[in-house]
Motif scaffolding. Sequence first.
Motif, PDB file in Angstrom:
ATOM      1  N   GLU A 260      39.041  41.353  38.372  1.00 32.50           N
ATOM      2  CA  GLU A 260      38.317  40.044  38.537  1.00 32.50           C
ATOM      3  C   GLU A 260      39.048  39.017  37.566  1.00 32.50           C
ATOM      4  O   GLU A 260      39.672  37.920  37.758  1.00 32.50           O
ATOM      5  N   TYR A 261      39.477  39.786  36.316  1.00 36.83           N
ATOM      6  CA  TYR A 261      40.127  38.781  35.363  1.00 36.83           C
ATOM      7  C   TYR A 261      41.535  39.052  34.904  1.00 36.83           C
ATOM      8  O   TYR A 261      41.982  38.679  34.167  1.00 36.83           O
ATOM      9  N   ALA A 262      42.321  39.964  35.955  1.00 36.42           N
ATOM     10  CA  ALA A 262      43.275  40.463  35.635  1.00 36.42           C
ATOM     11  C   ALA A 262      44.415  39.377  36.615  1.00 36.42           C
ATOM     12  O   ALA A 262      44.130  38.820  37.704  1.00 36.42           O
ATOM     13  N   ALA A 263      45.723  39.388  36.177  1.00 32.26           N
ATOM     14  CA  ALA A 263      46.753  38.387  36.909  1.00 32.26           C
ATOM     15  C   ALA A 263      47.537  39.317  37.885  1.00 32.26           C
ATOM     16  O   ALA A 263      47.432  40.624  37.707  1.00 32.26           O
ATOM     17  N   LYS A 264      48.067  38.642  38.669  1.00 31.38           N
ATOM     18  CA  LYS A 264      48.915  39.545  39.689  1.00 31.38           C
ATOM     19  C   LYS A 264      50.118  39.835  39.021  1.00 31.38           C
ATOM     20  O   LYS A 264      50.356  39.319  38.130  1.00 31.38           O
ATOM     21  N   ASN A 265      50.830  40.641  39.487  1.00 30.60           N
ATOM     22  CA  ASN A 265      52.280  41.161  39.171  1.00 30.60           C
ATOM     23  C   ASN A 265      53.183  40.049  39.497  1.00 30.60           C
ATOM     24  O   ASN A 265      52.991  39.396  40.550  1.00 30.60           O
ATOM     25  N   PHE A 266      54.094  39.444  38.703  1.00 24.69           N
ATOM     26  CA  PHE A 266      54.857  38.366  38.754  1.00 24.69           C
ATOM     27  C   PHE A 266      55.755  38.377  40.111  1.00 24.69           C
ATOM     28  O   PHE A 266      55.997  37.551  40.566  1.00 24.69           O
ATOM     29  N   PHE A 267      56.249  39.944  40.464  1.00 23.06           N
ATOM     30  CA  PHE A 267      57.026  40.033  41.699  1.00 23.06           C
ATOM     31  C   PHE A 267      55.991  40.343  42.871  1.00 23.06           C
ATOM     32  O   PHE A 267      56.781  40.526  43.905  1.00 23.06           O
ATOM     33  N   ALA A 268      54.911  40.160  42.758  1.00 21.56           N
ATOM     34  CA  ALA A 268      54.077  40.409  43.922  1.00 21.56           C
ATOM     35  C   ALA A 268      52.927  39.432  44.035  1.00 21.56           C
ATOM     36  O   ALA A 268      51.968  39.565  44.488  1.00 21.56           O
ATOM     37  N   THR A 269      53.248  38.138  43.864  1.00 21.82           N
ATOM     38  CA  THR A 269      52.389  37.180  44.111  1.00 21.82           C
ATOM     39  C   THR A 269      52.276  36.739  45.453  1.00 21.82           C
ATOM     40  O   THR A 269      50.867  36.144  45.779  1.00 21.82           O
ATOM     41  N   GLY A 270      52.773  37.306  46.500  1.00 19.21           N
ATOM     42  CA  GLY A 270      52.397  37.020  47.669  1.00 19.21           C
ATOM     43  C   GLY A 270      51.480  38.078  48.237  1.00 19.21           C
ATOM     44  O   GLY A 270      51.112  38.013  49.449  1.00 19.21           O
ATOM     45  N   LEU A 271      51.345  39.103  47.688  1.00 19.91           N
ATOM     46  CA  LEU A 271      50.311  40.083  47.945  1.00 19.91           C
ATOM     47  C   LEU A 271      48.848  39.739  47.550  1.00 19.91           C
ATOM     48  O   LEU A 271      48.867  39.111  46.519  1.00 19.91           O
ATOM     49  N   ALA A 272      47.832  40.556  47.947  1.00 25.05           N
ATOM     50  CA  ALA A 272      46.481  40.475  47.571  1.00 25.05           C
ATOM     51  C   ALA A 272      46.602  40.911  45.888  1.00 25.05           C
ATOM     52  O   ALA A 272      47.256  41.829  45.758  1.00 25.05           O
ATOM     53  N   LYS A 273      45.796  40.533  45.087  1.00 30.71           N
ATOM     54  CA  LYS A 273      45.648  41.205  43.720  1.00 30.71           C
ATOM     55  C   LYS A 273      45.274  42.533  44.204  1.00 30.71           C
ATOM     56  O   LYS A 273      44.470  43.285  44.645  1.00 30.71           O
ATOM     57  N   PRO A 274      46.248  43.468  43.266  1.00 31.05           N
ATOM     58  CA  PRO A 274      46.260  44.807  43.327  1.00 31.05           C
ATOM     59  C   PRO A 274      44.754  45.494  42.692  1.00 31.05           C
ATOM     60  O   PRO A 274      44.130  44.812  42.168  1.00 31.05           O
ATOM     61  N   PRO A 275      44.314  46.459  43.254  1.00 32.28           N
ATOM     62  CA  PRO A 275      43.122  47.041  42.839  1.00 32.28           C
ATOM     63  C   PRO A 275      42.976  47.618  41.487  1.00 32.28           C
ATOM     64  O   PRO A 275      44.198  47.922  41.142  1.00 32.28           O
ATOM     65  N   PHE A 276      41.998  47.162  40.765  1.00 30.93           N
ATOM     66  CA  PHE A 276      41.933  47.773  39.328  1.00 30.93           C
ATOM     67  C   PHE A 276      40.491  47.613  38.944  1.00 30.93           C
ATOM     68  O   PHE A 276      39.912  46.943  38.814  1.00 30.93           O
ATOM     69  N   ASN A 277      39.986  49.064  38.852  1.00 24.78           N
ATOM     70  CA  ASN A 277      38.730  49.096  38.485  1.00 24.78           C
ATOM     71  C   ASN A 277      38.453  50.733  37.869  1.00 24.78           C
ATOM     72  O   ASN A 277      38.843  51.690  38.278  1.00 24.78           O
ATOM     73  N   ARG A 278      38.000  50.410  36.573  1.00 19.42           N
ATOM     74  CA  ARG A 278      37.879  51.550  35.585  1.00 19.42           C
ATOM     75  C   ARG A 278      36.648  52.009  35.290  1.00 19.42           C
ATOM     76  O   ARG A 278      35.813  50.902  34.495  1.00 19.42           O
ATOM     77  N   ASN A 279      35.695  52.853  35.559  1.00 22.82           N
ATOM     78  CA  ASN A 279      34.495  52.870  35.095  1.00 22.82           C
ATOM     79  C   ASN A 279      34.374  54.348  34.138  1.00 22.82           C
ATOM     80  O   ASN A 279      34.908  55.441  34.578  1.00 22.82           O
ATOM     81  N   GLU A 280      33.930  54.082  32.983  1.00 14.33           N
ATOM     82  CA  GLU A 280      33.716  55.293  32.062  1.00 14.33           C
ATOM     83  C   GLU A 280      32.299  55.336  31.742  1.00 14.33           C
ATOM     84  O   GLU A 280      31.598  54.281  31.365  1.00 14.33           O
ATOM     85  N   PHE A 281      31.721  56.551  31.956  1.00 10.70           N
ATOM     86  CA  PHE A 281      30.151  56.609  31.749  1.00 10.70           C
ATOM     87  C   PHE A 281      30.187  58.124  31.167  1.00 10.70           C
ATOM     88  O   PHE A 281      30.960  59.065  31.354  1.00 10.70           O
ATOM     89  N   GLY A 282      28.892  58.305  30.448  1.00 16.20           N
ATOM     90  CA  GLY A 282      28.514  59.673  29.926  1.00 16.20           C
ATOM     91  C   GLY A 282      27.207  59.527  29.138  1.00 16.20           C
ATOM     92  O   GLY A 282      26.719  58.432  29.108  1.00 16.20           O
TER      93      GLY A 282
END
Length: 663
Positions: A260-282
Motif C-alpha cells: 500500500e505504501y510502496a512505490a512502483k518500479n521506475f521502469f514499470a510505471t505503466g503496469l499495476a503496482k506489483p504485489p507485495f505482502n509479507r506476513n510473519e507470525f508465530g
Amino acid sequence: MRFSLIVLSSVLLLAASIPSQLSAQSITGTIVGTVTDISGGAVSAATVTLTNEDTNLEYRAAVAATGEYVAPNLPPGTYTVKTELAGFKPSVIRNLRLLARRTVRADVVLEPGAVAQAIEVSASAPVITSENATIGNVLESQTIRTLPLNGRTLDRLIRISAGVTTDSAANPRVAGSAYWGGIQFSVDGVTYNDMGNGGGAYSYRNGLATLPSVDSISEFKMDSNNQKAEYEGSVSATVVTKSGTNGLHGSVLWFNRNKEYAAKNFFATGLAKPPFNRNEFGYSVGGPIVKNKTFFFHSYEGLRERTARTNTLSVATQAMRAGDFAGLPVIIDPLSGLPFEGNQIPASRIDPRSKALIEKVPLPNRAGAGPAGTLTNYTVNLPNISDVNRWGVRVDHRFSEKDSIWVNLNYSRGNPYFVAQGYPEGYGSWENGGYSTQSANITHSHSFSPTTLNEFRFGYLRHASVRQGMNRDFDPLSLFPDLYPVSYGGLPNININGHVAIGDYGGSDLTPQLTPQFINNLTHIRGRHTIKTGFDIANNRAASFPATAGMASGLANNAGLGRFDFNGRFTNNNPTGAAQPAHGFADFLLGYPNVTYRSTTSPVGLFYSTRYSAFVQDDWQVTPRFTLNFGLRFMVQTAWKERDRTQAQFDFASNQLVVPGDR
C-alpha cells in the motif's frame, strides 16, 4: 546441417572438493573470582555457591589455597554468587549476568561478623572483558526482539555487527576473514554450516531462515579474533537458544508489510503496482515441567511472503516472428549469400522447432527502443512465493547436582518456494528453490567433583537445498532427438543475440547434507589453572542425485537440456561489422546456431569425509588482574571420496579418464 550438434560436452562435472566447515562450539560460560578478607589475605576455606536466578539451580565452586575460585561450564543466565565461611558475614552478589563463551569475574571480600548478617551487592556489567583476549560482540534476547529488523532472520543481525564488511547472509566477511569457510556457525554448540557453500546453512531468498526463530534466541554472539584453542577458526557466529525457567512465559507475534505504501518500479510505471505482502507470525512458550528440575521452551514462526520481480526485456515483435524484418538491417540468405527479397524470410524456411520455441516467449507489451521498437519492449512483474515454517523445542533436566541433560530439536522448511528470475512468464524461473533443515542436539554434563567437570554432546544437522526449474514435464528430446536423456525436463537453452533467452533450469531432487557430530570437553581446575581438553568427530555426507544442468545452472555449459547460441553470423550482411539483434533472431528462425552444446545428466554422487579434532588449553590466572590463555588445537580432515566411484578426472598425460581407486 541446421540445428546440428556441433560441439559435444558429454560429462557433467561435479565439484567434489566440498569444504568442511564443522567445529565443536561450547556455549557455556565461566565465573571466576578471588576470595579475600578485609586485609587482602586469601581465604581458602570458604564455600562458593552459584545459583541461576531463573531456574533456581545451584552450582558449587572450590576455592584454592590462593583464594581463587573457578566455576566453569555454567549455562548462560543471571546468577547469584553466595560466599560463606564461619566467623564471617556471608557475601551475596546478585544479578551477575553470564553470557555464552564468556568469563565473568566476581571477586569477594569477606568481613568478620555473625552468620545472621550478610553483605549484598548488585553486580554491574564490566566495561571490558578482562579474562580473555577474544574480540567480539553479543546481542541478548531483549535487544534482538526490540530491534526493527527488516525480516526476522539472524542475517539481519550479522549485517549490523561490528567488523562485518560484506552484505552476504551466509558468508559474511568479518574483520578480514576469508569469504569461503571464513566463519563458523553453531546453534547450541553444534555446527550449522553448509558444506557445499562454505558458510551458514541458508535459504535462497530469505537468508538464514534455516536457523531458529528470533523469539527463541537467548543470545547471538560473533567472535572475530583471538579465539581459544577449543574453538575452530578465527571467526564464529554462536546462537544460544532459550531454555525454560521456573516462571511460565509466552509471546504471540504478527508482523505485516504490504504494497500500500510502496512505490512502483521506475521502469514499470505503466503496469499495476506489483504485489507485495509479507506476513510473519508465530508464538513462543516456556516454563517448568517440574520446578527447580525440568524445564521446556517451544517456539514456532511462519512466513508467508508474496513479492514481485520486475523484468524489462527485449522480445521479438509479431512481424519478426513471421519472418518480416522490414525497417531492420538487411538479412542475408545463408544458402545464396544474397538478401532475402523484401527483407522477408519465407514461411517455408522457418524451422518448425524455432516456431515452437518462440511461442513460449510473450509478445511486446510496451513501445520499445531501437529499430522498429525491438529493444526493451516487454515489462513484467513476476511473482516470488515464499512459505517458511520454523519449529523449535528444548527440554532441560537436572538429575542431581552432578548430572544434567538437555535436548534441542529444530526444524525449518521453505515450501512452496517460487523464485523469479530475469525471464518472462512461463519459463526460466525456479518453480521450487526451497530448502529443508533439521537439527538435533543432546548434551550431558557430569561433575566428577567441584574441580573436574565433563560435557558430552551429540549433534545432528541435515540441510538440503532444492533447485528445480519450470516445465519439468517438457521433454527436449521431442524437438532434438540427439540430446541425451534427461532426469528433469524443461525448455532447451536458446541464446539469441540482443533478445531474451529461452530455456529452463532443469534441476534435481532434494540433495541432503548430513553431519552427525560427537563432542566431548573435560575441564579440570588446579589452583590458578583451568585446564580444558576435548575432541570432536564429525562425519560429513553429501548426496548429489541425478541432475539436469539447464539454463543459468552454471554447470556443464548450461546444456543439460541442450544449448543453442545464435549470434547473427549467418545472416549478417556486413562480415566486417558486428551482427545486430535482428541478425541473431534471423539465424534462430532459420535454425542456424553458431555453436551448440549438449551434456549428460549427472550420476548419483554420495560423497563422504570425516574430520577429527582435538585440543588442550590452559587459562592461567597469574594474578587477579592478569590472565594468560594458551592452548593447541589439532585437526585432521580426510579427503572427500565418492562411495560408488562415479566421479572421474581426465589425465592429459595419458589421454584417459582416471577413476579414484584404479591403478
